[in-house]
Design a protein around this motif. Structure first.
Motif, PDB file in Angstrom:
ATOM      1  N   GLN A   4       0.845  -1.200   0.000  1.00 52.09           N
ATOM      2  CA  GLN A   4       0.000   0.000   0.000  1.00 52.09           C
ATOM      3  C   GLN A   4       0.877   1.246   0.000  1.00 52.09           C
ATOM      4  OE1 GLN A   4      -2.139   1.398   3.518  1.00 52.09           O
ATOM      5  NE2 GLN A   4      -4.053   1.156   2.368  1.00 52.09           N
ATOM      6  N   VAL A  21      -8.041   8.077  -9.393  1.00 50.47           N
ATOM      7  CA  VAL A  21      -8.437   7.911  -7.986  1.00 50.47           C
ATOM      8  C   VAL A  21      -9.131   6.557  -7.804  1.00 50.47           C
ATOM      9  CG1 VAL A  21     -10.070   8.716  -6.218  1.00 50.47           C
ATOM     10  CG2 VAL A  21      -8.601  10.368  -7.383  1.00 50.47           C
ATOM     11  N   ARG A  22     -10.091   6.282  -8.664  1.00 52.72           N
ATOM     12  CA  ARG A  22     -10.838   5.015  -8.548  1.00 52.72           C
ATOM     13  C   ARG A  22      -9.923   3.813  -8.776  1.00 52.72           C
ATOM     14  NH1 ARG A  22     -15.706   7.729 -12.026  1.00 52.72           N
ATOM     15  NH2 ARG A  22     -16.818   8.629 -10.258  1.00 52.72           N
ATOM     16  N   LEU A  25      -7.836   3.372  -5.556  1.00 50.70           N
ATOM     17  CA  LEU A  25      -8.646   2.913  -4.420  1.00 50.70           C
ATOM     18  C   LEU A  25      -8.985   1.431  -4.565  1.00 50.70           C
ATOM     19  CD1 LEU A  25     -11.123   5.915  -3.911  1.00 50.70           C
ATOM     20  CD2 LEU A  25      -9.196   5.280  -2.428  1.00 50.70           C
ATOM     21  N   GLU A  26      -9.287   0.997  -5.787  1.00 48.83           N
ATOM     22  CA  GLU A  26      -9.587  -0.425  -6.040  1.00 48.83           C
ATOM     23  C   GLU A  26      -8.408  -1.318  -5.669  1.00 48.83           C
ATOM     24  OE1 GLU A  26     -10.629  -0.759 -10.166  1.00 48.83           O
ATOM     25  OE2 GLU A  26     -12.511   0.346  -9.903  1.00 48.83           O
ATOM     26  N   ARG A  30      -3.789   4.632  -0.569  1.00 50.20           N
ATOM     27  CA  ARG A  30      -4.280   5.885   0.005  1.00 50.20           C
ATOM     28  C   ARG A  30      -4.118   6.982  -1.045  1.00 50.20           C
ATOM     29  NH1 ARG A  30      -0.999   3.624   3.721  1.00 50.20           N
ATOM     30  NH2 ARG A  30       0.717   5.054   3.251  1.00 50.20           N
ATOM     31  N   GLU A  43     -16.712   9.087  -4.162  1.00 44.20           N
ATOM     32  CA  GLU A  43     -15.517   8.590  -3.450  1.00 44.20           C
ATOM     33  C   GLU A  43     -14.927   9.627  -2.493  1.00 44.20           C
ATOM     34  OE1 GLU A  43     -16.075   6.408  -7.251  1.00 44.20           O
ATOM     35  OE2 GLU A  43     -15.980   8.541  -6.766  1.00 44.20           O
ATOM     36  N   GLN A  46     -13.493   8.703   0.794  1.00 39.18           N
ATOM     37  CA  GLN A  46     -12.436   7.683   0.801  1.00 39.18           C
ATOM     38  C   GLN A  46     -11.052   8.276   0.549  1.00 39.18           C
ATOM     39  OE1 GLN A  46     -13.487   4.124  -1.658  1.00 39.18           O
ATOM     40  NE2 GLN A  46     -15.454   5.142  -1.925  1.00 39.18           N
ATOM     41  N   ILE A  47     -10.989   9.585   0.303  1.00 36.29           N
ATOM     42  CA  ILE A  47      -9.706  10.218  -0.018  1.00 36.29           C
ATOM     43  C   ILE A  47      -9.460  11.410   0.893  1.00 36.29           C
ATOM     44  CG2 ILE A  47      -9.975   9.574  -2.454  1.00 36.29           C
ATOM     45  CD1 ILE A  47     -10.311  12.769  -2.856  1.00 36.29           C
TER      46      ILE A  47
END
Length: 348
Positions: A4, A21-22, A25-26, A30, A43, A46-47
Motif C-alpha cells: 500500500q 483515484v478510482r 482505491l480499487e 491511500r 468517493e 475515501q480520499i
C-alpha cells in the motif's frame, strides 16, 4: 499484491484524476487529491481532499505530507488564457516537483502530451523526435518536461508519459459534440475526407500505463513513454462507429478541407466556436505515435481500440446526460459550449 502506498494526484477532480483515484482505491492505496475544483464524486469520503492551486506553494506542501508517489495530471488546458497556461503548466509543475524533492517522494509521474511534437512531418512519432510547441499549451508542456529533466538529474525518479487524446467515463469536452449529435440522430460533419489515421487512447489503458510507472523498477520507468491505443483506424471510420452504435443510420459527412478550416478559423476568432486551432488544424492530418517502447520496456498492453474507447465513452455520456445537460466550460469534465455549431446542427 503491491504494498500500500500513499499517492498524491494533482488535478484529482479532473477527468483523468477521478479515473486514477478510482483505479488506486480499487488496489487498496491511500489517495490525496489536490485541485482547485471541488471533488464532487461519491468517493469523496475515501480520499484526502486538499482544495488549492498548484501555483500556491503552501497548498502544494500541505498536500505533499506523507506522500510516496506523485501523479501530476493538473494542467491549464488549451482553452484557458495564455497567462494561466504558462503559470499553471510551467511554474505549477516546478512547484510540485520541488515540493516532492523536499518531501523525499519516491517517484514522480508527469502527464505530458503528444502536443509536444507539434504538427509533425512524419508518423509514427517516437519519444526522441523533435519537440515543437504549437500554441501556448504545446509550448508549456515542452517547458514542463524540461523542468522534469532537471529534477531527474537531481536524482529523482521522474516518469514522463505522453498520452494521445484520451477518452472514457467522465470525458466530455470536445467529444461531447460528437456524442450530442449522435444521440440526436444527426450526421456529423468533419473537415476533409477523414481518411487520415488518428489514434486515441482509453483512459483505463492510460491508468494502466501510469500504474506501471508507479510500480516497476525505477531504472526501467525513469524515462519518457508515448501511450496510445494499439488498434486505431481513420478519423472518419472511428467516428462513424459512434453514429452506427447510436442507431439512426446517420453518416459522417466530409466537408472540403480548405473551406471547413477557414470557417472554423473565423468562428474561433469571433469566439463563436469551442474548437481551437489544435483541434481543427490536426483533425485532417495523420496523428499516431509509436507505443513500442512502452510495450517493450514496461509490458504495456492496451485493452481498448479507438472504436471501443469512443463507444464506451458515448454509452457513459448517454447514461449520465441529466447530470451535465445544462452545464458548459473549458475543462474535459464538462461539455464545451457549442456556440454557433448549435445552429449548424439543424442542417445535419
Amino acid at each position: 499484491m503491491e504494498a500500500q502506498k500513499s499517492y498524491l494526484i494533482t488535478g484529482g477532480a479532473g477527468f483523468l484524476g477521478i479515473n486514477m483515484v478510482r483505479y488506486l482505491l480499487e488496489r487498496g492505496h491511500r489517495v490525496t487529491s489536490l485541485d482547485i475544483a471541488d471533488f464532487s464524486y461519491p468517493e469523496r469520503d475515501q480520499i484526502t481532499e486538499v482544495r488549492g492551486d498548484i501555483r500556491d506553494r503552501a497548498k502544494v506542501d500541505e498536500a505533499m505530507q506523507g506522500i510516496d508517489i506523485v501523479i501530476h495530471t493538473a494542467a491549464a488546458l488549451p482553452l484557458y488564457k495564455k497567462e494561466d497556461i504558462y503559470t499553471t503548466d510551467i511554474e505549477g509543475t516546478r512547484n510540485i516537483l520541488d515540493s516532492a524533492l523536499e518531501h523525499d517522494v519516491e517517484r514522480f509521474i508527469q502527464i505530458s502530451s503528444t502536443a509536444v511534437y507539434g504538427v509533425p512531418d512524419h508518423h509514427p512519432l517516437y519519444e526522441d523526435d523533435p519537440m515543437v510547441g504549437v500554441g501556448a499549451y504545446g509550448e508549456a508542456k515542452i517547458l514542463a518536461e524540461e523542468i522534469c529533466m532537471e529534477y531527474r538529474k537531481r536524482g529523482m525518479c521522474v516518469s514522463i508519459i505522453r498520452p494521445k487524446s484520451f477518452i472514457g467515463p467522465e470525458r466530455l469536452g470536445v467529444f461531447a459534440l460528437l456524442y450530442d449529435w449522435a444521440k440526436d440522430g444527426k450526421g456529423f460533419p468533419i473537415p476533409g475526407k477523414g481518411d487520415n489515421l488518428y489514434q486515441y487512447l482509453d483512459v483505463e489503458d492510460l491508468c494502466d500505463a501510469i500504474y506501471l510507472c508507479a510500480t516497476l523498477d525505477k531504472e526501467k520507468v525513469n524515462d519518457t513513454f508515448n501511450i496510445g491505443a494499439k488498434e486505431y483506424g481513420t478519423f472518419r471510420d472511428d467516428f462513424q462507429a459512434v453514429l452506427d452504435y447510436a442507431g439512426y443510420g446517420k453518416k459522417v459527412i466530409p466537408v472540403p478541407t480548405e473551406p471547413a478550416i477557414w470557417v472554423l478559423r473565423i468562428l474561433d476568432q469571433l469566439n463563436l466556436s469551442p474548437l481551437y486551432p489544435w483541434v481543427y488544424e490536426t483533425a485532417v492530418k495523420e496523428s499516431f505515435v509509436s507505443i513500442e517502447k512502452a510495450e517493450r520496456v514496461m509490458g504495456y498492453k492496451p485493452k481498448y481500440s479507438n472504436k471501443d474507447a469512443l463507444i464506451r465513452n458515448y454509452v457513459w455520456y448517454v447514461e449520465h446526460l441529466s447530470e451535465f445537460e445544462n452545464t458548459s466550460g473549458v475543462s474535459h469534465r464538462v461539455p464545451w459550449s457549442q456556440g454557433v455549431l448549435t445552429v449548424a446542427k439543424t442542417f445535419f
